[in-house]
Design a protein around this motif. Structure first.
Motif, short mmCIF file in Angstrom:
data_model
loop_
_atom_site.label_atom_id
_atom_site.label_comp_id
_atom_site.label_asym_id
_atom_site.label_seq_id
_atom_site.Cartn_x
_atom_site.Cartn_y
_atom_site.Cartn_z
N GLY A 83 0.85 -1.19 0.00
CA GLY A 83 0.00 0.00 0.00
C GLY A 83 0.88 1.23 0.00
O GLY A 83 1.99 1.22 -0.54
N ALA A 84 0.39 2.30 0.62
CA ALA A 84 1.19 3.51 0.73
C ALA A 84 2.47 3.22 1.51
O ALA A 84 2.50 2.36 2.39
CB ALA A 84 0.38 4.61 1.41
N ILE B 107 -4.39 2.16 -4.13
CA ILE B 107 -3.29 2.31 -5.07
C ILE B 107 -3.41 1.27 -6.18
O ILE B 107 -3.58 0.08 -5.90
CB ILE B 107 -1.93 2.16 -4.36
CG1 ILE B 107 -1.79 3.19 -3.24
CG2 ILE B 107 -0.78 2.29 -5.35
CD1 ILE B 107 -0.52 3.04 -2.43
N GLU B 108 -3.39 1.72 -7.44
CA GLU B 108 -3.36 0.84 -8.61
C GLU B 108 -4.39 -0.28 -8.49
O GLU B 108 -4.07 -1.45 -8.69
CB GLU B 108 -1.95 0.28 -8.80
CG GLU B 108 -0.90 1.37 -8.96
CD GLU B 108 0.50 0.82 -9.17
OE1 GLU B 108 0.65 -0.16 -9.92
OE2 GLU B 108 1.45 1.37 -8.59
N SER B 109 -5.63 0.09 -8.19
CA SER B 109 -6.64 -0.91 -7.83
C SER B 109 -7.23 -1.65 -9.03
O SER B 109 -7.75 -2.75 -8.87
CB SER B 109 -7.76 -0.24 -7.03
OG SER B 109 -8.33 0.84 -7.75
N GLY B 110 -7.17 -1.08 -10.22
CA GLY B 110 -7.64 -1.78 -11.41
C GLY B 110 -9.13 -2.09 -11.40
O GLY B 110 -9.87 -1.69 -10.50
N PHE C 114 -7.34 9.70 -1.13
CA PHE C 114 -6.15 9.90 -1.96
C PHE C 114 -6.00 8.68 -2.86
O PHE C 114 -5.62 7.60 -2.41
CB PHE C 114 -4.92 10.09 -1.08
CG PHE C 114 -3.64 10.37 -1.83
CD1 PHE C 114 -3.65 10.89 -3.12
CD2 PHE C 114 -2.40 10.15 -1.22
CE1 PHE C 114 -2.46 11.16 -3.80
CE2 PHE C 114 -1.21 10.41 -1.88
CZ PHE C 114 -1.24 10.92 -3.18
N ILE C 115 -6.34 8.85 -4.14
CA ILE C 115 -6.31 7.77 -5.12
C ILE C 115 -5.00 7.86 -5.90
O ILE C 115 -4.68 8.91 -6.47
CB ILE C 115 -7.49 7.86 -6.10
CG1 ILE C 115 -8.83 7.76 -5.34
CG2 ILE C 115 -7.41 6.79 -7.17
CD1 ILE C 115 -10.03 8.12 -6.18
N MET C 116 -4.24 6.77 -5.92
CA MET C 116 -2.96 6.72 -6.64
C MET C 116 -3.03 5.64 -7.72
O MET C 116 -3.46 4.52 -7.44
CB MET C 116 -1.83 6.44 -5.65
CG MET C 116 -1.56 7.58 -4.69
SD MET C 116 -0.61 7.12 -3.21
CE MET C 116 -1.95 6.65 -2.10
N GLU C 117 -2.63 6.00 -8.94
CA GLU C 117 -2.75 5.05 -10.05
C GLU C 117 -1.49 5.04 -10.90
O GLU C 117 -0.67 5.96 -10.87
CB GLU C 117 -3.98 5.38 -10.90
CG GLU C 117 -5.28 5.09 -10.17
CD GLU C 117 -6.45 4.92 -11.11
OE1 GLU C 117 -7.14 3.90 -11.00
OE2 GLU C 117 -6.68 5.82 -11.93
N ASN C 118 -1.36 3.98 -11.69
CA ASN C 118 -0.19 3.73 -12.53
C ASN C 118 -0.63 3.75 -13.99
O ASN C 118 -1.32 2.83 -14.45
CB ASN C 118 0.40 2.37 -12.16
CG ASN C 118 1.65 2.02 -12.95
OD1 ASN C 118 2.01 2.71 -13.90
ND2 ASN C 118 2.30 0.93 -12.57
#
Length: 528
Positions: free
Chosen positions: A146-147, A249-252, A312-316
């Motif tokens: 995770g973070a 994070i990068e949940s797809g 806070f949404i984090m994506e790749n």
């Protein structure tokens, strides 16, 4: 029902926008009742029905009876409708708190013991404390990913490592699910693993609340995870209002990305694959994998369920399978609810990263991660409120909706925690005016927001905003408008859904710019 634990200082104004602090009347019994803090709309009567099938994102502001909410206080029961539709069609039911939840909290671990209707189960989590004496806020990290945990601890928060597989195991058939959740509710339960993991996070929070606050604080809990555990963190934060900060994070597919958009996004994991890879989603979702238009909800509404709490949404953007374009669509759609509630600064989205390694610790996220922990778990600083969308995976919300964001009346319950400040604006030109606000700045750029105001005294049909960027600046991304650039001047016109403004009505577009953090100048607005 949980006792009403104290809320962190940052949340006092934001929570008032959607939940009355006084007793509310139960529409079913007529008796005074207080909302369960895990589910603030538990007392709302949800009418039967479902929205009509649509290829676009459903309107988060329209109730099942076809009327739209007009006041901030109405969001609480509108959220309850979304919750029930999401449980029924997407994730499966999340049962309320079991008959008995007990456990212990130490400086190294948490034990959770649950019993319900003659069945019992237990699981544990490890605790890693930061320096200092405490008690500490804490972030639940699902599955060890995770973070960045070093940043979490250096920011002053503890890390709770929770093994989701102890609650709901992967590698099992849908007819024989295993883990603590299914020990209580049956191996053939139609609830998917993501909701089971969400339930597990809630039980950890129960035990923290009961512990007396000697080690961990009862009023400051976050949750994070990456990949499949990012899906779980997203659902955990959406379905438990005791989670103060949600960081997927990068949940797809099955996480943040909008189902309708992911089904069309080239390279993104198909809905059928996300459903069949593991029993993450509820059994009922299988009937929608080939027809997402029939879904009564989409993930922009699940994003909105977190409002006005920290998100806070984090994506790749470098791995097509993760569907970051569809993630930006859902984040932007959910951000409209945040904005309508007066809490626009409480949601952040960041996909503009250099390293494409799945679930990597990225330097771009460390600063905003620290800001989020300080604001939403420690009650210091300001809400970050930044959208850094990668140009290579930037979805256009205007292509996915026909609804407009209403201006909700603040009917005496207070507004959200907006942060930011007015940094000047343009004088009225013709029938409208435009005001610029700097939302956030960083080394090499900034995020801005422009509010368009109808000053004509009557209805307005269409608007155009012009602004001059400082030397070396350029627009990296822009949403809720359409823009062109020429000679340093940016021209922004309305989208089809936000051009019609009633007398004194407003519309807002946002953007990120690269270069210096200097505010644009020469801002003007005109209308046909």
């Amino acid at each position: 029902m949980r006792f009403h634990r104290p809320r962190p200082r940052w949340a006092a104004a934001a929570a008032a926008a959607v939940l009355s602090l006084a007793a509310v009347l139960s529409s079913q019994t007529g008796a005074a009742a207080q909302a369960d803090p895990e589910d603030g709309g538990a007392d709302c009567a949800v009418a039967p029905g479902r929205p009509a099938s649509t290829a676009l994102l459903p309107d988060p502001f329209t109730r099942l009876d076809g009327t739209r909410i007009t006041r901030t206080s109405e969001w609480r029961c509108r959220r309850a409708e979304i919750r029930e539709l999401a449980e029924t069609a997407v994730y499966g039911q999340k049962p309320p708190k079991p008959g008995s939840v007990t456990g212990t909290v130490s400086r190294t671990g948490i034990t959770v013991n649950v019993s319900h209707q003659g069945r019992s189960a237990s699981f544990t989590a490890s605790v890693d404390l930061p320096g200092g004496t405490g008690p500490f806020p804490a972030v639940v990290v699902l599955g060890g990913t995770g973070a960045d945990t070093a940043t979490i601890k250096s920011s002053g928060a503890a890390v709770i490592n929770l093994d989701p597989y102890a609650i709901g195991r992967e590698g099992t058939p849908r007819s024989n699910k295993q883990g603590a959740f299914y020990t209580l509710y049956g191996s053939s339960s139609s609830t998917g693993l993501l909701m089971a993991w969400s339930w597990g996070v809630s039980r950890v929070i129960d035990v923290i609340e009961q512990s007396g606050g000697g080690v961990l604080r009862a009023d400051a809990t976050g949750v994070t995870g990456c990949s499949r555990f990012g899906k779980g963190a997203f659902v955990a934060g959406a379905f438990d209002e005791c989670v103060d900060l949600t960081m997927p994070i990068e949940s797809g597919t099955g996480g943040v990305p909008a189902f309708r958009s992911a089904a069309r996004e080239s390279g993104a994991q198909p809905l059928s694959s996300a459903y069949s890879e593991q029993p993450w989603l509820g059994d009922a979702f299988g009937s929608y994998t080939g027809n997402p238009a029939a879904l009564p909800v989409d993930t922009h509404q699940i994003v909105a369920m977190v409002a006005p709490r920290g998100l806070f949404i984090m994506e790749n953007p470098h791995v097509d399978w993760l569907g970051a374009t569809s993630g930006s669509v859902a984040a932007r759609g959910g951000a409209e609810v945040y904005r309508a509630l007066g809490a626009g600064q409480n949601i952040s989205y960041w996909s503009d990263v250099q390293d494409g390694t799945h679930c990597a610790s990225r330097s771009e996220w460390s600063g905003p991660l620290r800001q989020h922990i300080q604001r939403f778990l420690l009650g210091s600083g300001s809400a970050p409120g930044v959208f850094r969308v990668s140009p290579r995976e930037s979805g256009d919300l205007s292509a996915w909706r026909t609804w407009q964001t209403p201006t909700l009346t603040d009917d005496g319950t207070g507004g959200g925690d907006n942060g930011g400040g007015d940094n000047g604006g343009g004088d009225p030109v013709g029938a409208c005016a435009a005001d610029f606000t700097a939302v956030n700045t960083w080394s090499g750029g900034y995020q801005g927001e422009v509010e368009v105001r109808n000053t004509s005294g009557g209805a307005l049909n269409g608007w155009t905003v012009t602004m001059d960027l400082a030397s070396g600046q350029s627009i990296a991304s822009l949403w809720n408008g359409r823009h062109t650039t020429g000679g340093g001047t940016v021209t922004v016109t309305n989208t089809p859904w936000n051009g019609a403004l009633a007398a004194d009505g407003t519309a807002t577009f946002g953007f990120t710019a690269t270069g210096s953090a200097a505010a644009p100048t020469g801002i003007g607005c005109s209308s046909p």
